[in-house]
Design a protein around this motif. Sequence first.
Motif, short mmCIF file in Angstrom:
data_model
loop_
_atom_site.label_atom_id
_atom_site.label_comp_id
_atom_site.label_asym_id
_atom_site.label_seq_id
_atom_site.Cartn_x
_atom_site.Cartn_y
_atom_site.Cartn_z
N GLY A 120 -24.20 52.14 -65.06
CA GLY A 120 -23.46 52.63 -63.91
C GLY A 120 -23.34 51.62 -62.79
N PHE A 121 -22.48 51.96 -61.83
CA PHE A 121 -22.26 51.13 -60.65
C PHE A 121 -22.94 51.81 -59.48
N ALA A 122 -23.91 51.12 -58.86
CA ALA A 122 -24.73 51.74 -57.82
C ALA A 122 -24.30 51.24 -56.45
N THR A 123 -24.25 52.18 -55.49
CA THR A 123 -23.93 51.85 -54.10
C THR A 123 -24.95 52.54 -53.20
N GLY A 124 -24.71 52.45 -51.88
CA GLY A 124 -25.66 53.03 -50.93
C GLY A 124 -26.96 52.24 -50.97
N LEU A 125 -28.07 52.96 -51.12
CA LEU A 125 -29.37 52.31 -51.25
C LEU A 125 -29.67 51.95 -52.70
N GLY A 126 -28.63 52.09 -53.55
CA GLY A 126 -28.83 51.90 -54.98
C GLY A 126 -29.03 53.22 -55.69
N ASP A 127 -28.93 54.32 -54.92
CA ASP A 127 -29.20 55.64 -55.47
C ASP A 127 -27.93 56.45 -55.74
N GLU A 128 -26.79 55.94 -55.27
CA GLU A 128 -25.52 56.62 -55.57
C GLU A 128 -24.89 55.90 -56.75
N ILE A 129 -24.96 56.54 -57.91
CA ILE A 129 -24.62 55.84 -59.16
C ILE A 129 -23.44 56.50 -59.84
N GLU A 130 -22.40 55.71 -60.02
CA GLU A 130 -21.21 56.17 -60.74
C GLU A 130 -21.31 55.68 -62.19
N ASP B 67 -33.66 54.06 -57.71
CA ASP B 67 -33.02 53.87 -59.01
C ASP B 67 -33.57 54.77 -60.11
N VAL B 68 -34.48 55.69 -59.76
CA VAL B 68 -35.01 56.62 -60.77
C VAL B 68 -33.90 57.48 -61.38
N PRO B 69 -32.94 57.99 -60.58
CA PRO B 69 -31.86 58.79 -61.18
C PRO B 69 -31.08 58.04 -62.27
N PHE B 70 -30.90 56.73 -62.10
CA PHE B 70 -30.21 55.94 -63.12
C PHE B 70 -30.93 56.06 -64.47
N PHE B 71 -32.25 55.97 -64.44
CA PHE B 71 -33.02 56.03 -65.68
C PHE B 71 -33.05 57.45 -66.26
N ILE B 72 -32.92 58.46 -65.40
CA ILE B 72 -32.86 59.84 -65.90
C ILE B 72 -31.54 60.05 -66.64
N LYS B 73 -30.45 59.54 -66.09
CA LYS B 73 -29.14 59.71 -66.73
C LYS B 73 -29.06 58.93 -68.05
N GLY B 74 -29.63 57.73 -68.05
CA GLY B 74 -29.67 56.94 -69.28
C GLY B 74 -28.35 56.31 -69.69
N VAL B 75 -27.44 56.14 -68.72
CA VAL B 75 -26.17 55.48 -69.03
C VAL B 75 -25.92 54.40 -67.97
N ASP C 146 -31.79 69.08 -61.42
CA ASP C 146 -33.14 69.21 -60.85
C ASP C 146 -33.91 67.91 -61.02
N LEU C 147 -33.83 67.34 -62.21
CA LEU C 147 -34.55 66.10 -62.48
C LEU C 147 -34.04 64.96 -61.59
N LEU C 148 -32.73 64.90 -61.40
CA LEU C 148 -32.15 63.86 -60.54
C LEU C 148 -32.62 64.01 -59.10
N ARG C 149 -32.69 65.25 -58.64
CA ARG C 149 -33.14 65.51 -57.26
C ARG C 149 -34.60 65.07 -57.09
N LEU C 150 -35.44 65.40 -58.07
CA LEU C 150 -36.85 65.00 -58.01
C LEU C 150 -36.99 63.48 -58.13
N GLY C 151 -36.19 62.91 -59.04
CA GLY C 151 -36.27 61.47 -59.25
C GLY C 151 -35.94 60.68 -58.01
N LYS C 152 -34.97 61.17 -57.25
CA LYS C 152 -34.55 60.48 -56.02
C LYS C 152 -35.69 60.40 -55.02
N GLN C 153 -36.60 61.38 -55.07
CA GLN C 153 -37.75 61.36 -54.15
C GLN C 153 -38.76 60.28 -54.53
N LEU C 154 -38.69 59.83 -55.78
CA LEU C 154 -39.66 58.84 -56.26
C LEU C 154 -39.16 57.41 -56.11
N GLY C 155 -37.85 57.22 -56.10
CA GLY C 155 -37.30 55.86 -55.99
C GLY C 155 -35.80 55.88 -56.13
#
Length: 290
Positions: A145-155, A135-143, A124-133
């Motif tokens: 990662g390698f980002a692709t797409g618009l920077g929002d797809e984070i492995e 790279d927000v999901p990256f900071f929610i996960k706190g680990v 839920d937090l990741l879904r909401l975070g994506k609406q704000l920016g």
Amino acid sequence: MTELWISNSYAKINLGLNVLEKLENGYHTIETGFVFIEWSDRFEVKPGRMHLEMSDPKIPVDESNLIVKAIRLLQQEAGLKDEYNIKVEKNIPAGAGLGGGSSNAATTLRMMNKVANLGLSQEDLLRLGKQLGADVPFFIKGVPGFATGLGDEIEPLDLQPDAWMVTVYPNMESSTAEAYQFCEPNPEPDFSLKNVLLDEAPEEWRYLLMNDLEKAVFPRHHLVGNLKDQFYEFGAEYASMSGSGSSVFGIFEQDFVAINAYESFHKLGFPANLTRPKFKPDQGIYLKEG
């Protein structure tokens, strides 16, 4: 006694940044490595009239602030009804390519979820975070990662360097929009960014790891490019601009070389940060009696 909750909101840097393609909507597809540095803002949250206080008076506290946007999102979509006083001690420079605003948004979502017992899952937090920016999901996960797409797809990947890192802010902001406006996308980079990060040592990165936005920023902000050169003069294994700038970082194998660079930049009047090898951000949310 009033409940007082505290947490830290950490910055990131980009290890390499390939700009692959400009989309019709004006956005760009990218690939980049995200890792954490020890530069952080401190959040204090307590029940009271809804109010945001930032230690830096230059940062607006109106609806343009990502913390306020995160609160509004929780009110609209997660049933946040209680009011809180939020106080933020800002240490991460704004407009620095360190993700300070996105990190603050993520910390707000995580803290409010806990403090107000909203019962949101990490998904839920990741879904909401994506609406704000992006790279927000990256900071929610706190680990890292390698980002692709618009920077929002984070492995999630263990990219955190086992080396000392020094990050310097040149006391000037860099425009993300301007950096992307003047960059030239390259859909076929010479080297696989992910493979370089996973398989090559930092001393090899100087020849293999690029930030495509440097070519757009350095001619317009000479100081940023000069700082990168200065890092190599101080003995960095690798140096680069972070994101769209304006901050520059260097990676050092030996602690005394890193500390010397850190202290030297401080003496020159630049805000700087020293990050330990294999640093992990503390995402804890702590209750103190206020």
